[in-house]
Design an enzyme around this catalytic site. Structure first.
Site, PDB file in Angstrom:
ATOM      1  N   ASN A  11       4.727  19.931  18.344  1.00 22.64           N
ATOM      2  CA  ASN A  11       5.341  19.507  19.613  1.00 22.64           C
ATOM      3  C   ASN A  11       6.438  20.504  19.977  1.00 22.64           C
ATOM      4  O   ASN A  11       7.506  20.502  19.367  1.00 22.64           O
ATOM      5  CB  ASN A  11       5.924  18.096  19.427  1.00 22.64           C
ATOM      6  CG  ASN A  11       6.679  17.623  20.670  1.00 22.64           C
ATOM      7  OD1 ASN A  11       6.538  18.206  21.754  1.00 22.64           O
ATOM      8  ND2 ASN A  11       7.467  16.567  20.517  1.00 22.64           N
ATOM      9  N   TRP A  12       6.146  21.344  20.952  1.00 25.44           N
ATOM     10  CA  TRP A  12       7.093  22.405  21.323  1.00 25.44           C
ATOM     11  C   TRP A  12       8.230  21.878  22.206  1.00 25.44           C
ATOM     12  O   TRP A  12       9.162  22.621  22.505  1.00 25.44           O
ATOM     13  CB  TRP A  12       6.359  23.539  22.042  1.00 25.44           C
ATOM     14  CG  TRP A  12       5.348  24.261  21.204  1.00 25.44           C
ATOM     15  CD1 TRP A  12       5.068  24.041  19.876  1.00 25.44           C
ATOM     16  CD2 TRP A  12       4.473  25.320  21.609  1.00 25.44           C
ATOM     17  NE1 TRP A  12       4.077  24.898  19.445  1.00 25.44           N
ATOM     18  CE2 TRP A  12       3.695  25.697  20.494  1.00 25.44           C
ATOM     19  CE3 TRP A  12       4.269  25.993  22.828  1.00 25.44           C
ATOM     20  CZ2 TRP A  12       2.732  26.706  20.550  1.00 25.44           C
ATOM     21  CZ3 TRP A  12       3.306  26.991  22.885  1.00 25.44           C
ATOM     22  CH2 TRP A  12       2.548  27.347  21.753  1.00 25.44           C
ATOM     23  N   LYS A  13       8.099  20.648  22.653  1.00 23.02           N
ATOM     24  CA  LYS A  13       9.127  20.029  23.520  1.00 23.02           C
ATOM     25  C   LYS A  13       9.427  20.933  24.717  1.00 23.02           C
ATOM     26  O   LYS A  13       8.528  21.580  25.244  1.00 23.02           O
ATOM     27  CB  LYS A  13      10.384  19.712  22.709  1.00 23.02           C
ATOM     28  CG  LYS A  13      10.080  18.960  21.423  1.00 23.02           C
ATOM     29  CD  LYS A  13      11.288  18.375  20.766  1.00 23.02           C
ATOM     30  CE  LYS A  13      10.900  17.777  19.431  1.00 23.02           C
ATOM     31  NZ  LYS A  13      11.903  16.923  18.859  1.00 23.02           N
ATOM     32  N   HIS A  97       6.589   9.533  22.720  1.00 24.57           N
ATOM     33  CA  HIS A  97       7.542  10.254  21.860  1.00 24.57           C
ATOM     34  C   HIS A  97       8.917   9.619  22.024  1.00 24.57           C
ATOM     35  O   HIS A  97       9.296   9.181  23.106  1.00 24.57           O
ATOM     36  CB  HIS A  97       7.581  11.744  22.231  1.00 24.57           C
ATOM     37  CG  HIS A  97       8.346  12.542  21.222  1.00 24.57           C
ATOM     38  ND1 HIS A  97       9.715  12.647  21.262  1.00 24.57           N
ATOM     39  CD2 HIS A  97       7.940  13.229  20.124  1.00 24.57           C
ATOM     40  CE1 HIS A  97      10.111  13.376  20.224  1.00 24.57           C
ATOM     41  NE2 HIS A  97       9.060  13.738  19.527  1.00 24.57           N
ATOM     42  N   GLU A  99      11.740  10.753  22.393  1.00 27.30           N
ATOM     43  CA  GLU A  99      12.613  11.319  23.440  1.00 27.30           C
ATOM     44  C   GLU A  99      12.244  10.757  24.810  1.00 27.30           C
ATOM     45  O   GLU A  99      13.058  10.788  25.736  1.00 27.30           O
ATOM     46  CB  GLU A  99      12.537  12.852  23.392  1.00 27.30           C
ATOM     47  CG  GLU A  99      13.308  13.377  22.180  1.00 27.30           C
ATOM     48  CD  GLU A  99      12.723  14.620  21.526  1.00 27.30           C
ATOM     49  OE1 GLU A  99      11.969  15.359  22.192  1.00 27.30           O
ATOM     50  OE2 GLU A  99      13.015  14.837  20.333  1.00 27.30           O
ATOM     51  N   GLU A 169       7.181   8.098  13.585  1.00 24.10           N
ATOM     52  CA  GLU A 169       8.314   9.014  13.614  1.00 24.10           C
ATOM     53  C   GLU A 169       9.612   8.210  13.674  1.00 24.10           C
ATOM     54  O   GLU A 169      10.015   7.758  14.756  1.00 24.10           O
ATOM     55  CB  GLU A 169       8.237   9.908  14.855  1.00 24.10           C
ATOM     56  CG  GLU A 169       6.978  10.714  14.963  1.00 24.10           C
ATOM     57  CD  GLU A 169       7.195  11.944  15.837  1.00 24.10           C
ATOM     58  OE1 GLU A 169       7.210  13.050  15.279  1.00 24.10           O
ATOM     59  OE2 GLU A 169       7.389  11.802  17.054  1.00 24.10           O
ATOM     60  N   GLY A 175      14.502  15.747  14.438  1.00 30.54           N
ATOM     61  CA  GLY A 175      15.442  16.823  14.745  1.00 30.54           C
ATOM     62  C   GLY A 175      16.764  16.718  14.004  1.00 30.54           C
ATOM     63  O   GLY A 175      17.705  17.447  14.302  1.00 30.54           O
ATOM     64  N   SER A 215      11.540  15.793  11.024  1.00 29.55           N
ATOM     65  CA  SER A 215      12.082  16.841  10.161  1.00 29.55           C
ATOM     66  C   SER A 215      11.136  17.230   9.023  1.00 29.55           C
ATOM     67  O   SER A 215      11.576  17.452   7.893  1.00 29.55           O
ATOM     68  CB  SER A 215      13.460  16.433   9.612  1.00 29.55           C
ATOM     69  OG  SER A 215      14.369  16.247  10.675  1.00 29.55           O
ATOM     70  N   GLY A 236       8.102  19.037  15.095  1.00 33.05           N
ATOM     71  CA  GLY A 236       8.882  19.534  16.229  1.00 33.05           C
ATOM     72  C   GLY A 236       9.428  20.913  15.922  1.00 33.05           C
ATOM     73  O   GLY A 236       8.755  21.936  16.086  1.00 33.05           O
ATOM     74  N   GLY A 237      10.672  20.969  15.444  1.00 34.69           N
ATOM     75  CA  GLY A 237      11.382  22.233  15.214  1.00 34.69           C
ATOM     76  C   GLY A 237      10.563  23.277  14.467  1.00 34.69           C
ATOM     77  O   GLY A 237      10.467  24.440  14.892  1.00 34.69           O
TER      78      GLY A 237
HETATM   79  C1  PEP Z   1       9.029  15.601  16.957  1.00 40.95           C
HETATM   80  O1  PEP Z   1       9.493  16.137  17.949  1.00 40.95           O
HETATM   81  O2  PEP Z   1       8.066  14.831  17.086  1.00 40.95           O
HETATM   82  C2  PEP Z   1       9.629  15.886  15.659  1.00 40.95           C
HETATM   83  C3  PEP Z   1       9.173  15.246  14.624  1.00 40.95           C
HETATM   84  O3  PEP Z   1      10.637  16.805  15.636  1.00 40.95           O
HETATM   85  P1  PEP Z   1      11.269  17.475  14.296  1.00 40.95           P
HETATM   86  O4  PEP Z   1      10.125  17.920  13.445  1.00 40.95           O
HETATM   87  O5  PEP Z   1      12.092  18.610  14.803  1.00 40.95           O
HETATM   88  O6  PEP Z   1      12.076  16.413  13.638  1.00 40.95           O
END
Ligand code: PEP
Length: 259
Positions: A11-13, A97, A99, A169, A175, A215, A236-237
Site C-alpha cells: 500500500n503506497w498510500k 483501510h 486511514e 491491521e 506506521g 509495521s 505500508g512503509g
Molecule cells: C498499511 O498502510 O496498511 C500499513 C500496514 O502500514 P505500515 O506497514 O507502514 O504499518
C-alpha cells in the site's frame, strides 16, 4: 504456516511521483520473476494506477486501487468508480483501510457498499479491519473485529467470497513501528476465520486469505507469516523500499506449506 497461497500487498498510500512509481513497479515486477509462490498486489495512488498497471501487464503482479466510490459513474466530483479501476487494468480494490475508517470517518455501512460494488464489478476486494489502541486497552479487540466482519460482509453471497481477502491491521500498529506479537495476531486471525465460518461455512472460511498489517518489516515478517491463520501481509512503509519489500515477499514464500 498456511496452506493457502500467501499474498503480499504493497500500500503506497499518498506517496511517490510518477517516476518513483514506475521505478518501484518495475523493481517489483523484476523481483516477482524470481518468486512464483506468492501473490503480489500493489496499491499505488489512483493517479498512477494506469501507468503502474501497464508496467505490470503481462507479469504476475496485480494492481489495485486504494479506494473507490460506492456509486456507479455519475456526478460524484473527485471520486473514481469501480468501473474505472477495472478499465485501467486493475484487478484489486482496498476497502476500509484505517486511514479511511478513522481519518476520513468511513462507516461500516459505507464500507459494505464499497465492498459489494467492488465484488460486483469483478474486482478482488481486500477488506481491512482492526481495533484502535483505546479499544484494545479496553479489551474490545474481539468484539470490534467480529462486528466489522459481520457488518462489512452483510449481503455478500457465499459465491462472492472467492473475491475476498481480509487484512487484519491493528490501527495502533500501522506506521507506528509497533507490531502485534505473532501469537496475538494469530488469535485474532483465527477469530476472524471463525466469524466468516459462522456467517457462511467452514470450507469457505478456510479458503479466505487473512493478511496481517501493521509495521511488518523484514525482521518480523517470518515469525508473523509462520502462524497458521496468517496468509501474508499488507505492507505500508516497507513497500516503498524495494529491498525491504522483496525480503517480506520472500519470507511469505518460505511460509507456504505446499507452494
Ligand atoms: C498499511 O498502510 O496498511 C500499513 C500496514 O502500514 P505500515 O506497514 O507502514 O504499518
Amino acid at each position: 504456516m498456511s496452506e493457502r497461497t500467501p499474498c503480499i500487498g504493497g500500500n503506497w498510500k499518498m506517496n511517490t511521483r510518477s517516476a518513483d512509481a514506475a521505478a518501484l513497479a518495475n523493481s517489483v515486477v523484476e523481483m516477482t520473476d524470481r518468486i512464483s509462490n506468492v501473490d503480489v498486489v500493489l496499491f499505488p495512488p489512483s493517479i498512477y494506477l494506469q501507468e503502474v498497471a501497464s508496467i505490470a501487464s503481462g507479469s504476475s503482479v496485480a494492481i489495485g486501487a486504494q479506494d473507490a466510490s460506492e456509486h456507479p459513474d455519475g456526478a460524484w466530483t473527485g471520486q473514481i468508480s469501480v468501473g474505472m479501476v477495472h478499465d485501467v487494468g486493475c484487478s484489486h480494490l482496498l476497502v476500509g483501510h484505517s486511514e479511511r475508517r478513522h481519518g476520513l470517518g468511513e462507516s461500516d455501512q459505507l464500507l459494505n457498499s464499497k465492498l459489494r460494488a467492488g465484488l460486483d464489478a469483478g474486482l478482488q476486494v481486500m477488506l481491512c479491519i482492526g481495533e484502535t489502541l483505546p479499544q484494545r486497552e479496553a479489551d474490545k479487540t474481539a468484539a470490534v473485529v467480529v462486528e466489522q466482519v459481520k457488518s462489512d460482509l452483510l449481503g455478500v453471497p457465499r459465491e462472492a467470497l472467492s473475491g475476498l481477502t481480509i487484512a487484519y491491521e491493528p490501527v495502533w500498529a500501522i506506521g507506528s513501528g509497533l507490531t502485534a506479537s505473532p501469537e496475538d495476531a494469530q488469535e485474532v486471525h483465527a477469530l476472524v476465520r471463525q466469524t466468516v465460518a459462522s456467517l457462511y461455512d467452514v470450507e469457505s472460511a478456510h479458503a479466505v486469505r487473512i493478511l496481517y498489517g501493521g509495521s511488518v518489516k523484514p525482521d518480523n515478517a517470518a515469525d508473523l507469516f509462520a502462524q497458521e491463520d496468517i496468509d501474508g501481509g499488507l505492507i505500508g512503509g516497507a513497500s516503498l523500499d524495494p529491498g525491504q519489500f522483496q525480503a517480506i515477499v520472500e519470507a511469505a514464500g518460505q511460509s507456504c506449506r505446499q507452494c
